[in-house]
Design a protein around this motif. Structure first.
Motif, short mmCIF file in Angstrom:
data_model
loop_
_atom_site.label_atom_id
_atom_site.label_comp_id
_atom_site.label_asym_id
_atom_site.label_seq_id
_atom_site.Cartn_x
_atom_site.Cartn_y
_atom_site.Cartn_z
N LEU A 34 39.91 43.15 30.30
CA LEU A 34 40.62 42.20 31.17
C LEU A 34 41.32 41.14 30.32
O LEU A 34 42.44 40.73 30.62
N PHE A 39 44.62 39.43 31.98
CA PHE A 39 44.17 39.08 33.33
C PHE A 39 43.25 37.87 33.32
O PHE A 39 43.15 37.16 34.31
N ILE A 66 37.93 40.20 40.44
CA ILE A 66 38.55 41.39 39.86
C ILE A 66 37.52 42.52 39.80
O ILE A 66 37.81 43.66 40.18
N TYR A 76 42.95 48.12 37.88
CA TYR A 76 42.82 46.77 37.34
C TYR A 76 43.93 45.82 37.80
O TYR A 76 43.65 44.71 38.23
N ARG A 77 45.19 46.25 37.71
CA ARG A 77 46.30 45.36 38.08
C ARG A 77 46.23 44.99 39.55
O ARG A 77 46.40 43.83 39.92
N TYR A 80 43.40 42.58 40.07
CA TYR A 80 43.81 41.27 39.56
C TYR A 80 44.70 40.56 40.59
O TYR A 80 44.49 39.39 40.89
#
Length: 90
Positions: A34, A39, A66, A76-77, A80
């Motif tokens: 991360l 992030f 997250i 992940y994106r 986030y």
């Protein structure tokens, strides 16, 4: 994002990466991922050869969200982005 550096002792309301890993249950390598992706942004402190990471309460909240969304199946994106929306609305 580049990590911030501090030379003074960390604030008492900040957590080390070990504390974050233990509190949230996120594996250390995923926490560092991360960070690598930008992030999350820990404050770093260099002591000799070692680099110490400290996370503010707001970063810990973001990491927690997250991780929650990632465990629900979001990439992940997307996790986030959902975490940022949650933080803005709270």
């Amino acid at each position: 994002m580049a990590a911030l550096e501090i030379s003074a002792r960390r604030s008492d309301d900040m957590k080390t990466s070990g504390e974050v890993v233990e509190e949230i249950g996120i594996p250390r390598q995923k926490l560092y991922y991360l960070e690598q992706k930008g992030f999350v942004e820990p404050i770093t402190e260099q002591r000799g050869e070692k680099l110490f990471r400290y996370y503010s309460q707001s970063e810990v909240k973001k990491i927690r969200l997250i991780w929650k969304y990632w465990q629900q199946g979001f990439r992940y994106r997307a996790a986030y982005q959902k975490a940022l929306r949650d933080l803005k609305s709270s």
